[in-house]
Design an enzyme around this catalytic site. Structure first.
Site, short mmCIF file in Angstrom:
data_model
loop_
_atom_site.label_atom_id
_atom_site.label_comp_id
_atom_site.label_asym_id
_atom_site.label_seq_id
_atom_site.Cartn_x
_atom_site.Cartn_y
_atom_site.Cartn_z
N HIS A 1 1.00 4.02 -2.82
CA HIS A 1 0.83 5.42 -2.41
C HIS A 1 1.92 6.30 -3.04
O HIS A 1 1.63 7.33 -3.64
CB HIS A 1 0.89 5.50 -0.87
CG HIS A 1 0.93 6.89 -0.32
ND1 HIS A 1 -0.15 7.46 0.32
CD2 HIS A 1 1.91 7.84 -0.31
CE1 HIS A 1 0.17 8.69 0.69
NE2 HIS A 1 1.42 8.95 0.32
N GLU A 2 3.17 5.85 -2.91
CA GLU A 2 4.29 6.68 -3.40
C GLU A 2 4.27 6.80 -4.92
O GLU A 2 4.51 7.87 -5.47
CB GLU A 2 5.62 6.09 -2.94
CG GLU A 2 5.82 6.09 -1.43
CD GLU A 2 5.79 7.48 -0.81
OE1 GLU A 2 5.50 7.58 0.39
OE2 GLU A 2 6.03 8.48 -1.52
N HIS B 1 -0.54 15.61 5.76
CA HIS B 1 -0.75 14.23 6.20
C HIS B 1 -1.85 14.13 7.25
O HIS B 1 -2.14 13.04 7.74
CB HIS B 1 0.55 13.63 6.76
CG HIS B 1 1.58 13.37 5.71
ND1 HIS B 1 2.60 14.26 5.44
CD2 HIS B 1 1.75 12.34 4.85
CE1 HIS B 1 3.35 13.78 4.47
NE2 HIS B 1 2.86 12.62 4.09
N GLU C 1 -2.13 14.00 -0.95
CA GLU C 1 -1.91 12.88 -0.03
C GLU C 1 -3.09 11.91 -0.07
O GLU C 1 -2.91 10.69 -0.07
CB GLU C 1 -1.75 13.41 1.40
CG GLU C 1 -0.32 13.61 1.84
CD GLU C 1 0.54 12.38 1.64
OE1 GLU C 1 1.49 12.47 0.84
OE2 GLU C 1 0.27 11.34 2.23
N ASP D 1 0.83 -1.21 0.00
CA ASP D 1 0.00 0.00 0.00
C ASP D 1 0.87 1.26 0.00
O ASP D 1 0.53 2.26 -0.64
CB ASP D 1 -1.00 -0.01 1.17
CG ASP D 1 -0.36 -0.24 2.52
OD1 ASP D 1 -1.09 -0.34 3.51
OD2 ASP D 1 0.88 -0.32 2.60
N GLU E 1 0.56 -0.17 7.65
CA GLU E 1 0.60 -0.97 8.87
C GLU E 1 1.81 -1.92 8.89
O GLU E 1 2.29 -2.30 9.95
CB GLU E 1 -0.70 -1.75 9.06
CG GLU E 1 -0.96 -2.89 8.09
CD GLU E 1 -1.53 -2.43 6.76
OE1 GLU E 1 -1.92 -3.30 5.98
OE2 GLU E 1 -1.56 -1.21 6.49
N HIS F 1 1.92 9.32 -6.22
CA HIS F 1 2.45 10.69 -6.25
C HIS F 1 3.05 10.98 -7.63
O HIS F 1 2.97 12.11 -8.12
CB HIS F 1 3.52 10.88 -5.17
CG HIS F 1 2.96 11.11 -3.79
ND1 HIS F 1 1.92 11.99 -3.54
CD2 HIS F 1 3.30 10.59 -2.58
CE1 HIS F 1 1.65 11.99 -2.24
NE2 HIS F 1 2.46 11.14 -1.64
ZN LIG Z 1 2.51 10.72 0.46
#
Ligand SMILES: [Zn+2]
Length: 550
Positions: free
Chosen positions: A372-373, A461, A396, A368, A423, A376
């Site tokens: 996520h990265e 964030h 974000e 995840d 997590e 971006h």
């Molecule tokens: Zn980020």
């Protein structure tokens, strides 16, 4: 005639003669609990058709193979979307007593509603061939060495197959060990020897050398697949490349996913050349960090391509590059760098690592976080949301949303989704999120609690929790106990909004309008009531967190 021992069958729903077969399959589908195929993933839907085919007397080849060959099962090989037709094809291989039948393939083509479009099958009946091998893999190696000399190298352990031997008189099924990609070294006679790669087939009962099958020779890296353990000790399927010498590297030619090893150099240091060196195998097994980075980037690329029909981050087949074992010039450590980042100017991922129980563990392990990265990178190429205040929080949030969508992409039941972000990297400095309940991780979940701060680029964030909660509401929206949207629909909504309708300074309300606009086009063909229900669900999702369309 070419004899492969397999019974073949094809059928297309547009064929006039297919009517009795369709009726028969429908009749078989009617047995058991009713299921709306649109709510199933294609594999599950295809498997229902496959089971109906097996039960149907109208599809004799496959039902006979099943009856004549006890302990037959079909395992999914792959599901592919064909953009030109919009259909999905699910491939199955036939197994008997957990042993694959060499060359077997069942393909089930479905339209976008998971309705049957066509069937193709090629299945075998190995009959009474004993499924228990009486020789060992070590015996196989002896047979190979006897044939090819002691210098022959086995790339992988031999595996059992049912194989139809069409050179035997009469033709017959055998249980064989197949050693793939055995590298032989022909004797030199002045010229430089070209290594010779073949598959060895050895009878698993008699040790007889049944066949040597040539592999396609290429002078360059060719596509292959491999299995390897990642940084979480989980087995991952990788698309890789192999050269004519059996060397394998972490390059996926299908999606142009490439993974490199920076060997703990400072990724931003003077003189460092990103992305680093190829991750080769042999000589040693791939490092788990690289397996994680490659497998996870592949999942992102697959999602972009299969779900969103986007070829690479730029939509034009851009390579997706990752470097593991990175350190940072602003950190004193020569081994530890507690981060994972998309580097826009390099258009690539860099992954650090930190000690866990005395062992360096890469930030690439968390699917995840990887998704996520990399998102971006997608945002960077499209909406370009400025990374501060509300647009930064939106940036974000979109990364969190696609992190969740991608890491749950193989779970068709949204009720089973994992809504936590990061997590796997607990207590490493990566902020934890819970999209289903942002306040659990100290994020606001309503505009009333929007945090005004100078820290963290204006709380990017933190305030992302508000938009995350709206996304959670939208994804899980229900009507009469049924989900209003499929996971693909919500992915398409967020994707179209992010890549087509948002600008660098967009905020939460812009996002709501962008998603509503995307929905109006996406659900144009829906019945008016359905379309209205979906639009209302989007409005409700944002209303609940205090984001109005105005
Ligand atoms: Zn980020």
């Amino acid at each position: 005639m070419y004899a492969n021992g397999l019974d073949s069958y094809t059928m297309h729903v547009d064929d006039a003669e297919s009517a009795p077969t369709i009726a028969s399959i429908d009749e078989e589908l009617g047995v058991g609990p009713p299921a709306d195929t649109r709510d199933l993933d294609p594999e599950t839907a295809a498997r229902r058709y496959l089971n109906a085919m097996i039960a149907s007397p109208e599809v004799p080849s496959i039902s006979t193979a099943d009856a004549e060959t006890p302990a037959t099962e079909y395992r999914t090989v792959r599901t592919e979307t064909v953009p030109l037709t919009g259909s999905r094809i699910v491939k199955f291989a036939q197994y008997r007593h957990r042993i694959p039948v060499y060359g077997s393939l069942v393909t089930i083509e479905l339209d976008e509603g998971n309705t049957l479009v066509s069937i193709g099958s090629a299945v075998g009946e190995p009959g009474d061939v004993d499924p228990v091998a009486t020789i060992s893999p070590a015996d196989v190696q002896k047979v190979i060495h006897k044939d090819a000399g002691e210098s022959a190298v086995l790339a992988d352990p031999p595996r059992l197959y049912y194989y139809f031997d069409n050179t035997a008189e009469p033709n017959k099924w055998r249980l064989v060990y197949i050693a793939q990609n055995v590298q032989r070294h022909p004797p030199t006679d002045g010229d430089s020897p070209v290594p010779d790669i073949v598959d060895y087939l050895v009878d698993a009962h008699t040790s007889e050398l049944v066949a040597t099958l040539p592999r396609v020779y290429t002078a360059t890296w060719s596509p292959d697949t491999a299995e390897a353990l990642d940084g979480l000790d989980q087995k991952r399927e990788l698309r890789i490349e192999r050269d004519e010498n059996g060397n394998r590297r972490l390059h996926d030619p299908e999606r142009k996913v490439e993974t490199y090893d920076l060997d703990f150099k400072k990724w931003n240091g003077p003189g460092t050349r990103l992305p680093g060196k190829d991750v080769l195998n042999p000589p040693a097994a791939w490092i788990p960090a690289a397996v994680s980075a490659h497998a996870n980037a592949q999942e992102v690329a697959d999602f972009l391509f299969n779900v969103l029909r986007r070829d690479g981050l730029d939509g034009m087949g851009q390579r997706l590059i990752s470097s593991v074992n990175c350190t940072d010039m602003f950190e004193p450590s020569t081994t530890i760098w507690r981060n994972a980042a998309w580097i826009p100017m390099r258009a690539q991922m860099v992954y650090g690592q930190r000690p866990v129980n005395g062992e360096l563990t890469s930030y690439a392990i968390a699917k995840d976080v990887v998704a996520h990265e990399i998102t971006h990178g997608l945002t960077d190429r499209t909406a370009g949301l400025v990374y501060q205040s509300e647009s930064g929080a939106l940036n974000e949030s979109y990364s969190d949303i696609f992190g969740i969508l991608i890491s749950n992409q193989h779970e068709p039941d949204v009720a089973q989704w994992n809504w936590e972000m990061g997590e796997d990297l607990n207590q490493t400095g990566i902020p934890l999120r819970d999209l289903s309940n942002p306040t659990r991780r100290n994020q606001p979940a309503h505009m009333d609690d929007f945090l005004v701060t100078g820290a963290d680029n204006g709380g990017v964030h933190t305030n992302s929790g508000i938009h995350n909660k709206a996304a959670f509401n939208l994804i899980t929206a229900k009507h009469n106990g049924q989900h209003v949207f499929t996971s693909s629909e919500v992915a398409a909504l967020f994707y179209i909004a992010l890549t087509q309708f948002l600008s660098s300074t967009s905020g939460f309300a812009d996002s709501r309008r962008a998603i509503e606009r995307a929905a109006k086009t996406l659900f144009q063909q829906n019945p008016p009531a359905t379309r209205a229900r979906k639009l209302a669900a989007i409005g409700d999702a944002f209303d609940a967190v205090g984001v109005s369309a105005l």
